[in-house]
Design a protein around this motif. Structure first.
Motif, PDB file in Angstrom:
ATOM      1  N   GLY A   9       0.719  -1.035   0.136  1.00  0.00           N
ATOM      2  CA  GLY A   9      -0.008  -0.013  -0.028  1.00  0.00           C
ATOM      3  C   GLY A   9       0.858   1.381   0.206  1.00  0.00           C
ATOM      4  O   GLY A   9       0.389   2.231   0.249  1.00  0.00           O
ATOM      5  N   LYS A  10       2.194   1.114  -0.413  1.00  0.00           N
ATOM      6  CA  LYS A  10       2.968   2.219  -0.125  1.00  0.00           C
ATOM      7  C   LYS A  10       3.535   2.772  -1.557  1.00  0.00           C
ATOM      8  O   LYS A  10       3.213   2.144  -2.520  1.00  0.00           O
ATOM      9  N   SER A  11       4.166   3.891  -1.778  1.00  0.00           N
ATOM     10  CA  SER A  11       4.576   4.559  -2.945  1.00  0.00           C
ATOM     11  C   SER A  11       6.062   3.890  -3.015  1.00  0.00           C
ATOM     12  O   SER A  11       6.827   3.786  -2.190  1.00  0.00           O
ATOM     13  N   PHE A  12       6.118   3.389  -4.621  1.00  0.00           N
ATOM     14  CA  PHE A  12       7.550   2.779  -4.906  1.00  0.00           C
ATOM     15  C   PHE A  12       8.171   3.330  -6.121  1.00  0.00           C
ATOM     16  O   PHE A  12       7.421   3.791  -7.175  1.00  0.00           O
ATOM     17  N   GLY A  13       9.414   3.484  -6.125  1.00  0.00           N
ATOM     18  CA  GLY A  13      10.181   3.912  -6.993  1.00  0.00           C
ATOM     19  C   GLY A  13      11.120   2.896  -7.948  1.00  0.00           C
ATOM     20  O   GLY A  13      11.906   2.284  -7.252  1.00  0.00           O
TER      21      GLY A  13
ATOM     22  N   GLU B 114       6.552 -12.811  -6.461  1.00  0.00           N
ATOM     23  CA  GLU B 114       6.263 -12.693  -5.049  1.00  0.00           C
ATOM     24  C   GLU B 114       4.615 -12.211  -4.961  1.00  0.00           C
ATOM     25  O   GLU B 114       3.976 -12.544  -4.117  1.00  0.00           O
ATOM     26  N   PHE B 115       4.407 -11.193  -5.487  1.00  0.00           N
ATOM     27  CA  PHE B 115       3.023 -10.501  -5.673  1.00  0.00           C
ATOM     28  C   PHE B 115       2.043 -10.816  -6.696  1.00  0.00           C
ATOM     29  O   PHE B 115       0.719 -10.471  -6.461  1.00  0.00           O
ATOM     30  N   GLY B 116       2.522 -11.285  -7.829  1.00  0.00           N
ATOM     31  CA  GLY B 116       1.687 -11.420  -8.779  1.00  0.00           C
ATOM     32  C   GLY B 116       1.463 -10.310  -9.616  1.00  0.00           C
ATOM     33  O   GLY B 116       1.913  -9.194  -9.443  1.00  0.00           O
TER      34      GLY B 116
ATOM     35  N   ASP C 224      -0.224  -2.952 -13.199  1.00  0.00           N
ATOM     36  CA  ASP C 224      -1.177  -3.010 -12.343  1.00  0.00           C
ATOM     37  C   ASP C 224      -0.572  -3.193 -10.836  1.00  0.00           C
ATOM     38  O   ASP C 224      -1.137  -3.384  -9.934  1.00  0.00           O
ATOM     39  N   LYS C 225       0.520  -2.452 -10.625  1.00  0.00           N
ATOM     40  CA  LYS C 225       1.331  -2.342  -9.619  1.00  0.00           C
ATOM     41  C   LYS C 225       1.342  -3.542  -8.787  1.00  0.00           C
ATOM     42  O   LYS C 225       1.502  -3.540  -7.393  1.00  0.00           O
ATOM     43  N   TYR C 226       1.902  -4.661  -9.379  1.00  0.00           N
ATOM     44  CA  TYR C 226       1.934  -5.855  -9.077  1.00  0.00           C
ATOM     45  C   TYR C 226       0.634  -6.373  -8.042  1.00  0.00           C
ATOM     46  O   TYR C 226       0.694  -6.651  -6.855  1.00  0.00           O
TER      47      TYR C 226
ATOM     48  N   SER D 163       1.267   3.040  -5.553  1.00  0.00           N
ATOM     49  CA  SER D 163       2.010   3.610  -6.990  1.00  0.00           C
ATOM     50  C   SER D 163       3.384   3.193  -7.193  1.00  0.00           C
ATOM     51  O   SER D 163       4.095   2.810  -6.381  1.00  0.00           O
ATOM     52  N   VAL D 164       3.722   2.876  -8.288  1.00  0.00           N
ATOM     53  CA  VAL D 164       4.966   2.486  -8.734  1.00  0.00           C
ATOM     54  C   VAL D 164       5.268   3.501  -9.946  1.00  0.00           C
ATOM     55  O   VAL D 164       4.750   3.523 -11.128  1.00  0.00           O
ATOM     56  N   THR D 165       6.447   4.289  -9.783  1.00  0.00           N
ATOM     57  CA  THR D 165       7.033   5.369 -10.735  1.00  0.00           C
ATOM     58  C   THR D 165       8.205   5.250 -11.129  1.00  0.00           C
ATOM     59  O   THR D 165       9.101   4.802 -10.289  1.00  0.00           O
TER      60      THR D 165
END
Length: 308
Positions: A137-141, A161-163, A168-170, A176-178
């Motif tokens: 649920g956190k923002s990721f770079g 690990e997450f699919g 679709d942000k795994y 978010s994934v930026t």
């Protein structure tokens, strides 16, 4: 006698013309983007000075804003050589044109002669996040789509690990994934709160407090972040990734290309401090071939197919 003399002169002029034709007026060194451009140009100034003197040509430092610029430069003949190319970016070049470049060698660590590095996930040192699952649920770079440690390797690990995928942000694991544009931007994004977690790269060899022997940390510490390692925490580490290859373009005149390869190896041995600055870590050239990057090439080909 006059005819013999004239023939000798003409032969000499022609030979001189061939030698001059073999040496280009400009030699273009491609520099991957994603880090401080001013520092990168400064770190490679000694390389320019060396090649200008050694080869009698004008070496141009071609700093790109992203990895794609260097990839296209190699494919289009606008870049003649690259030190420590991203393995994923090299894979892109190879997939597009297997004969575009030659592998001169691989970067090897001066400390233990290892030829690999790691993708790592970092968070702020004062954050509550201790492991990858804490970033739900956190923002990721991410760094750059053509970065190995900054996308290709963590992308594969996160999918397992997450699919899902980055699109679709795994499976919605991250908020978010930026793509920040590079490793330095990822680290700065964590420090300034843009991302709660991000990926970058490090050799994971040597002293943690100095940013290890090579990687994004040591470059930033040397630049203007002396306390960086006290400000971040590493919470995930990938398996070993092969270090980037040193590449030369096959569009160069074969005779000059051979001289260039000799000069690159001479720079490593005769002015090693300059070579280290250009590489961004305490490294030297070790033997390598395309085969050393087969797994990365296969991974990149699979990723490219999936994106269609």
């Amino acid at each position: 006698m006059k005819k013999l003399f004239l023939s000798a002169v003409l032969a000499s002029v022609m030979a001189s013309g061939v030698a001059q034709a073999a040496t280009p007026k400009e030699l273009n060194l491609g520099i991957l983007g994603g880090q401080n451009a001013t520092q990168q140009i400064g770190d490679n100034q000694c390389v320019k000075d060396f090649f200008d003197k050694e080869l009698g040509t004008d070496t141009r430092l071609r700093n790109s804003s992203d990895y794609s610029g260097v990839i296209q430069g190699l494919l289009g003949g606008k870049v003649d050589m690259v030190f420590s190319m991203s393995p994923s970016s090299y894979a892109s070049v190879y997939i597009n044109d297997p004969k575009a470049v030659d592998v001169v060698g691989i970067a090897a660590d001066d400390t233990d002669k290892s030829t690999g590095y790691h993708s790592v996930v970092i968070v702020k040192a004062d954050s509550p996040y201790k492991k990858l699952s804490d970033l739900k649920g956190k923002s990721f770079g991410m760094a750059d789509p053509d970065s190995t440690s900054g996308f290709l390797i963590p992308n594969q690990a996160f999918k397992k690990e997450f699919g899902g995928s980055v699109d679709d942000k795994y499976n919605g694991f991250f908020k978010s994934v930026t793509f920040s544009g590079g490793h330095e931007q990822d680290v700065l994004g964590v420090l300034n709160g843009q991302f709660e977690g991000a990926v970058t790269w490090a050799s994971m060899i040597g002293d943690y407090n100095t940013g290890y022997t090579s990687g994004a940390f040591t470059r930033m510490i040397r630049m203007d972040h002396p306390d960086l390692m006290k400000q971040i925490r590493i919470i995930w580490e990938s398996p070993l990734i092969p270090n980037g290859p040193i590449l030369v373009s096959n569009k160069l005149d074969p005779e000059f290309k051979a001289k260039l390869i000799t000069a690159i190896k001479k720079l490593d041995t005769s002015n090693h401090s300059c070579f280290i600055k250009a590489m961004g870590g305490t490294q030297h050239i070790a033997p390598a071939t395309v085969a050393d990057y087969k797994n990365i090439i296969d991974m990149k080909r699979e990723l490219t197919k999936g994106a269609r």
